[in-house]
Each structure stands twice: as structure tokens, then as C-alpha cells.
Scaffold this active site. Sequence first.
Site, PDB file in Angstrom:
ATOM      1  N   TYR A 157       0.817  -1.229   0.000  1.00 55.00           N
ATOM      2  CA  TYR A 157       0.000   0.000   0.000  1.00 55.00           C
ATOM      3  C   TYR A 157       0.846   1.273   0.000  1.00 55.00           C
ATOM      4  O   TYR A 157       2.034   1.229   0.155  1.00 55.00           O
ATOM      5  CB  TYR A 157      -1.094  -0.017   1.061  1.00 55.00           C
ATOM      6  N   GLU A 158       0.157   2.391  -0.256  1.00 55.66           N
ATOM      7  CA  GLU A 158       0.827   3.693  -0.471  1.00 55.66           C
ATOM      8  C   GLU A 158       1.815   3.631  -1.640  1.00 55.66           C
ATOM      9  O   GLU A 158       2.859   4.276  -1.604  1.00 55.66           O
ATOM     10  CB  GLU A 158       1.542   4.169   0.794  1.00 55.66           C
ATOM     11  N   GLY A 159       1.464   2.855  -2.660  1.00 48.03           N
ATOM     12  CA  GLY A 159       2.356   2.709  -3.814  1.00 48.03           C
ATOM     13  C   GLY A 159       3.214   1.484  -3.625  1.00 48.03           C
ATOM     14  O   GLY A 159       4.106   1.470  -2.769  1.00 48.03           O
TER      15      GLY A 159
END
Lengths: 597, 597
Positions: free
Chosen positions: B440-442
Site C-alpha cells: 500500500y501507499e504505492g
Amino acid sequence: MPTYQAPVADTLFLLNDVFQWNRYSNLPGFGDTTPDIVEAILQEGARLCEEVLQPLNITGDKEGCVRHADGGVTTPKGFKEAYKAYVDGGWIGLAATADHGGQGLPYTLAALINQYSASANMAFTMYPGLTQSAIAAITEHASDALKSIYLPRMIAGVWTGTMNLTEPHCGTDLGLLKTRAVPAADGSYAITGQKIFISAGEHDLAENIVHLVLARIEGAPAGTRGISLFIVPKFLPNADGTPGARNAASCGSIEHKMGIHANSTCVMNFDGAKGFLIGEANRGLNAMFVMMNEARLGVAIQGLAISDVAYQNAVAYARDRLQGRALTGPKSPEKPADSLLVHPDIRRMLMEIRAFNEAASALTIWSCLHADMSRRSPDEKERQKSDDLLGLMTPVMKGVFTDRGFDNAVKAQQVFGGHGYIAEWGMEQFVRDARIAMIYEGANGIQALDLVGRKLRKDGGRALTAFFAETQAFIKENGANAEMTPYLKGLQAGLGDLQKATMWFMQNAMAKPDNAGAGSYDYMHLFGLTALGYMWCRIARAAMEKKSADASAAAAMDAKLTLGRFFMERMMPETSAHLARIQTGADTMMSLPAEMF
Amino acid sequence: MPTYQAPVADTLFLLNDVFQWNRYSNLPGFGDTTPDIVEAILQEGARLCEEVLQPLNITGDKEGCVRHADGGVTTPKGFKEAYKAYVDGGWIGLAATADHGGQGLPYTLAALINQYSASANMAFTMYPGLTQSAIAAITEHASDALKSIYLPRMIAGVWTGTMNLTEPHCGTDLGLLKTRAVPAADGSYAITGQKIFISAGEHDLAENIVHLVLARIEGAPAGTRGISLFIVPKFLPNADGTPGARNAASCGSIEHKMGIHANSTCVMNFDGAKGFLIGEANRGLNAMFVMMNEARLGVAIQGLAISDVAYQNAVAYARDRLQGRALTGPKSPEKPADSLLVHPDIRRMLMEIRAFNEAASALTIWSCLHADMSRRSPDEKERQKSDDLLGLMTPVMKGVFTDRGFDNAVKAQQVFGGHGYIAEWGMEQFVRDARIAMIYEGANGIQALDLVGRKLRKDGGRALTAFFAETQAFIKENGANAEMTPYLKGLQAGLGDLQKATMWFMQNAMAKPDNAGAGSYDYMHLFGLTALGYMWCRIARAAMEKKSADASAAAAMDAKLTLGRFFMERMMPETSAHLARIQTGADTMMSLPAEMF
């Protein structure tokens, strides 16, 4: 929902083109296995795995096993029927001796079916898999009387097997084990103690469960030299071989685990249970090693199996998922975005997985053929050489295949982005299931110690010498072939690092054994990369030959040649970091005082 | 049951001895943070994490979140009370601006508390953590009117925040997003669309939930240049700021995930929900990046946090578990076996984890101090330089800390053998929880592309030049100190490989961008190792100084010096394999036809 297709075509290429299966036709059991027959067996096994076992993988994980108040354990929905189909297909006894109802076919074929089966449903495959390993130990060490009772039923799959080693206070260090065996007047023993982490220890798939249990006969020496091996059946067989009285061997609880939920992992309580000695008293570890070695190879194959099914699903997702554009400009301008396959970093992950899978499949067959040779070759020297090589490669494969199998499941999950973390896609189950293979049948650190501390030195290093001779002969034989250069160069580099590391141990670990311990894990992986590199060289040569013989195979063979180059360029260079670490030795790590951790 | 003790003493050593905290006293908010005050804050935070949050970690995992038919979500038992304690302690607004009720203390201290909190209970920490990131975005980009409504309540923690980016068909490629915003007469917008993977999207901890939502205003351009950012509250605030009418933003379902079970991951349905534009129309990604960058640093810290708590528990187990004997002969002959700590391979695993943890803790503080400087320094050039370095290091930390955090959780689990696989020991939860941080978050592949494709080139490579200048100045400054040689030599080697890799990209990736993509992941890890190596050099110098100034600190400082040598000897050599891979370029991996995967 994940899918699975057994890689039969790739397997056949390895068997026929890389390893020239027909060269083994002199071995018992190989004679009838013409290419057509082999293909038919693999296809039949593949169908069972794809159609029956795979659909139960995700449901089995979700449902898990349930222990009831009476100590019985229910497996997930559909497992009984699937097990019946497995048994009815004769898969458990595929390679078992015909003396007791087995088909006597090559062990290599049985191992391949196990590979497909573990890809489809690893938790399920442990039930027949442990049975096969138990059959091997009984075949090799039990008396004829015990064999005639247990083998036919286990080979038919109506009874299953387990291995009981671990106790709450000891896993690796079996010398500490406390389970006692008291001789009875009838020649049997009363077994008392508690075993933990017993896979398939209790379940509802078979009419009887045959526990192979390590215990110490009263008065036997302490440590590993006082351990004996016993058959302890759940139901004591009647004279006619039917299951009789319930034995005092029961499941006290089942573990809640990270994965393989559909396999029941039991605490087994033996309360004066009747047991029958296998092999000599106090030589139980020796007998159990037959089972353990076979199980270690089986666990190595699990690592490969999960890596393969994870790859297949990651490729399917990467192909379908449209996200972003190629760095070099749109590849599918007519669509809202390009497929994930245009992105180099996605390809990197997928090719790292597959470059392992193909070489590991080859190394599996190489090792299994040695297993067959070691038991079936008419030539004693050949038997010994194969046994040496198999013994050397078993810890390497167990450690490396399961470490990489897990890493590859993680990489395949990563291809899915956020969806990889969600249960319904099935990728996170592969990660959770693959994780146990690094731990059980001897944690991978123990495999590394077995390799460095025992297998390298055994018989004056005979096995290692044979491995080096084989790889160097291959390099020499193909050195004039310019097309082979990129592959041979990579292998040569890995081999050079492996030889330097071996030399470093010889010079630095005799006087200071911690230097061996400190480098053992890196050595195992350095060995694994080199062995996989050797396999890529053999695959490359076979692919070149097949390509020139059969134009229709060109695209598939070119793909293999590309993957082999990828392996040499991107994975082989890790050997130098392993060597550098090995050569730093143990001083720094041993100098940290225990209280400062 | 796992335990956790916040590493306050190590943190204080880093703040005071390595980074000389008192040098920052000119910055707003730092003035009052004397060493005593800092220690008191950390101790108070540590107590909350150890006593309140940690005990809920394993129970929260087991219980998970439950969605009800009305769309409401219940968090696990004890979470409401724990959240109240968190809020009452003022922890959410620790570093938030005093204008709206924050304490205005250094962001660095807030990040350290988040680190402790994520070690204790990662799933819990996401609720306040996302709120803090949302506060940052609102503070930087929202109108004063919106700020005055939302910030006081979010800073007080009575309202929480979320970030809504992902949709079913797009995650990384936000240009594809379909959620629509239709302007209303009152200046608000009607938001319609579906968002998935929304952490903390619905729960029972706070009286209101403030969704930051990316959507496309009707008629806006396609792609990323037509995306705007909106505040969409669950309850529309009344004029007096109390929660009023229910907005049409609801949780359609929650995901069944591999880990972080105690955090509710929601499908959010926006059915003409009222939203308020933040910042300029069509510049929403720009505004969201404030939240994303802060969240990326937060996720990096999660990787470190799990690695730390996993280490602590693995050491405790290794100390207690008696198994086998030292290779050099029994160390505790009076006991049945030696502790696991005598075995080199166990030490290898533990020291690999801790050699990362200590340097990563330092790099976290280095980066957070740059975050503080970039916002608070009175000197514009200093602000810019800090912003450059923070921007450069954010993807490196996100990618490297979460990859290593996960690997380290796996290693710590391995120390437990079979027990590591059993849920009750808690080690497998660390692995499952740590896994999401790589996604997550890229996803980490995206971090690598951000680093190589954007951060390296930005402003003519100003950030990278500054990083090289800082590290080289340190080497020069300490070059005459012979004790520093083993550390500086390692750093120099890593730096050399990093510079060669950078040069290779300059020469080979301009014309062929796939060469950058193919090497980006290795470059990110090469960068991470070099940055961690630089931190080890700074730790080593501070440890030498502290040791000579304070004899009572000698044992702890010697341990750090040993760990630093371990890092240089065994972890730094990986940089050469990364460089070798980068230099092979993209040709091989791009030459495999898509249909042959």
C-alpha cells in the site's frame, strides 16, 4: 479464484530432451515407461490435480480442520471424496514395491505427480505424501511380518502414515526426547509421551493411521544413541489385517497455524500405546532418516510447486490487468492502458520466479533419477554415486527450493498489488502455505548445517568431488559451442565461487567450526544457485538441439533460452555476495556477548 | 504471547548523540524540547504502546472487524478504549499546528511515537496515522473555512481521516479513475463512484470520518490532469461544527485480508455524496501528494516497527530455548542443552535484523529532521535542501524498510522453528501484517520508479548531488580516524557502486527508458544499503565518542560497533550484486514475447 494447469509439456521436455529418459530403460520399473506411457500417466495425474484437488484449495484453507471432543478430526468438505479419488487412481503406490501391491514405477514419476498435487493443494497432498515417506521407511527397515501387515494397506491408501519426532521441549535436538518405550511380554512396547506438530496425526480420510514414533526404550543410553523407532497404529490390526482395538494414541489438540489449514497438525498423546519396533533398538534415528530424507525431498518439491502455481496466476493477472503505459510509449493504444506485462519491473518479478521454476524442475528430476538409480541400478558403483549425489543435493534442495518458493509466492502476490493481500484472490494463501516448508522437516538453517557439517565431509568429500566432476565435464564437453558461451560463463562463475567457498571452509573451519556455521546458510544458497545454473546449461543445450530438430518448437525453446540468459545475468551474480559473506567468517557475529542481543 | 518494549534508550542515543538534537533548538517547536522533555514524551508514549496497544494486537487480529447490515463497522474489543486513551494523551496532534489545537512539537517526535505504536499494534496505529496524514494535506491545501471546521476536530482525534484513491480498475494508474464530481449551486460537489481498499473507511472509534477523495469534475480533462481532491465527511458538519446529516458515503463491504485484521479495509460507495474541493480544481493529485508522502514515510516506519518487535521476541525465544550444543563444545554444560544464541546461524538471523533496525531508526530520524527543517527552518536554502533530501529518501525508505521489515519478520519467525508457524506465538501475525506495507501507499516497484524516474532527475539531480556531498564530506572528515576505517571502507564501497549505477543510468537509460525500469528495484535497494551504511558510520562515530566520555556506556556502545561491523561485512557486499544486475539492462527481459510468459 486461483487456477492451476500442470506443466506437463515442460515436464516432458525435461524428461525426454534434457535427461533422455530412454537411457534409463534398463532400470527395473522403467522398461515399460515409453514416452507415450509417461505422458499418459502425467496427464492423468494432472487431471486429478486440476479438476479435483485445486478447487478444494481455497475452500479447505477457509474451513480448516475441526477437532471434536472425542479427539476425532474432520477434514474440510470434499477432502474425503478427493482422497478416495487419489487412492482409486493408485497414486500413493505408484512407485512402491510390487511385492506389496505397489506399481513399481519410477520414483521420479511419483515425485512429479506429487509436485503437481502440491501446486494444486499443498495441504491435501501432505496426507498421501507422508504416507509415501512412511512406506519408504517401513520398506527399508521393518521386519517382513510388519511389512506384510502395514505395507499393502498403506500402499493402497486405506491406511495413512505419520512421522512423530518433535516434542514440546525438542525439535532439532532429538537427543533430548523423553517419550518412553517399555518392553511388553509379547515383544511389543508400551509407548508413553507427547509429540507435537504431527501433520496428518488424526483425520477422517482413512480407516487407520500408522504413526512412526521415535521413543527411548527403558534403560537405553541418553542422547541420540538411545532412540528407537516404532510403528504405533491408531487401531491395532486384527489377525486378518482389519483394524481392531483402539490404541492409546490420540489427538490432544490441533494447532491454529499461519497456513496449510486443511492439514491437521496434531498434538499426539501416547498413553502406554502398543508399539512395534522397526529395525534395531537404539538405531531409530537411522531408520527414521529414510523417511526424513524422502520427506525433505518432498518438501523441497512443495517449494517449487507453490512457486509454479503462484507464477501461473501472477502471469494471468499481469496479462489481464491494464495499468499504466510502457515507458517506451503505449503498446495497446486502443485500450485505456497497457497490460502489466509491458513494465520491466513486473517482468523482472515474473522472470525471477520462472527462471527458478524451470531450473528447479530440472534439478528435481536430476535428483529423483539419482534416487531411482541409487535403489535400482544393477551397478553397485552407480548406486553409490547416485546415493552420494542425492544425499548432497537433498539439503540444498530443501533449503533453497523452500526459501525461493516462499520468496516467489511473495513476488507473485506483489504483482497483484492490493488484490494480492485479499483472501479471495488466493495469492496470500500461497504465501502462508509456502512458509511452513522453510521450517518443517528440519528448518533451513539445519539443512545448511547438514550440508556443510556432514554432507561435504562424508566419505572424504566423495559426493562433492562427483558433483564438481560432472559440471566441469559438461563445461568441457560444450565449450566449443559458441551459442553455449553465455550459459557456460555464468555456470563457471558460480562454480568458481563455490569452489573458493569450499576451499575457505577447508582452510578456516577445521580449527574453528563456528566459521562453518557462520557461512553455512550462504554456502547452501551458493550451492543452490550453482546447481540451478548447471541445470540451465543443460536446458539450454537441449533447447538448442530441439529447436534445430523441430521448427514448431522454436518459440517455446527460444523462451527457455531467454530465461536461461536472464538467470545467468541477474540471478547468478548473487554467488559473489554469498562468497564475500562466507569469507568474513564468524568472528564478528560470535563476539557480540549473549546478554547484548 | 509476544511482548514489546519501546527502545527509548536507543532512540535517545540517536537523537542526542548521533544527531545532536540541541542543534535544532532554533526551529519553532523544538525550543522547549530539552533532553528531559524529549525523554518524558517518549517514555509516556512508550507506556501507552506497551501497556494499552500491545495487549490488543493478537486479540485484534483474531477478532477482526465486523461490518453490520447497516454498513457500520465494529472494531475489535478494547479498540474504542485504546483509541480514547490515544486521543486523551494528545498524541494525534503532537506535531500539528497550534493554530488549530495541535501541540506544534517536532514532527520527528510524532514519527517516533508512531514507530512505537506500530510495533505495539500496527492495525490500530493506522486509524490515528491516516488521520495525521489527512491533517497534513488539509493544513497545506484546504481553505481557511474548511480548515477551521475540520482541523480542530481531527487534531483532537474526535474525527478521523481516510484517503480514497484506488478504484476497482485502477490503483497505480490514477489517470483512469472514474469517480465523478458534479458542481452544486452551493459551491459543493456531488461525488459519485466506488473506491476500494479504503483503510479505516468505516469504524466505531470516532464520531465522524473525513474522507479525502480523488474525483473528476464533470468536463475535466481525462488522465491525471483532470483529478481534483475533495473532503467528503461521513456526517455533514452543522454550523456549530457538530456532526449533522448523514452523507451518502457508505461502506459497502470490508475485505478479508492476509493481515491487519483489526483495521477495517472498506469498499466505499459515494452516491452523490456532498464534497468540498480542497485546493485548485484539477490539481488534486498535487494536494493528495502531501498526504501520500507523509503516509509513505509512515509506512516505511511500519516496516521498521515490525522488524523491531519481531527482533525483540525472537531474541527472547532464542535466549530461553535450549536446543543443541555450541559447535565449539557445550556452553552451559549444567543444562540439558545450550541456548539457541550459541549457534552462528541463529546469530546471523538476529544480527541481520538488528543491524537493519538500528541504522533504519537512524535514517528515520535523519529524514524526519529534514521534514521538520523543510517546514520550519527560517533559511529558505536550508528548507529547500531538506525538502530535496526528504523527497529523495522517501521512496527509498518506503521500499527498502518495508521489504526488509517483512524479510526480518520472516527471519524472526524462523528463529522459533515450528512454533513460529503457530498463531498463539504471534510471530506469524507480524509476517502477515508486515506484508501489506510492501503494497500500500504505492507498491514498492512504484517507489523504485519514483526514485529512478523522477527523484534522481528532479531539479537537475540536485537532491542526489546533496546526498553524495554529505556522505563524502563525512568520509573526508573522519578519514584520519583509524578506528573508523572498517565503517568508512564499507560505506565507500557502497557509495562507489551507487555512483556507478547512477552513471550507468545516465549513459544508458536516456535513450532506452526500459533500462531504467529494469534496474530501478535494484537501484532502490542499492541506495538503501548505502544510506543505511552511512547511518552506521554516524552511529559508530557517536558510539566511539560516547564510550570514551562515559565508561558505563561501553558495553552498549561496543555492541553497536560490533553490529556496524557486521553490517559492513555481511550486508554491504550485496551492493555489488545490485550493480551487476543493473548493468545487464533491459534487453533480455524485454525480449521475451508477452505470449510466452
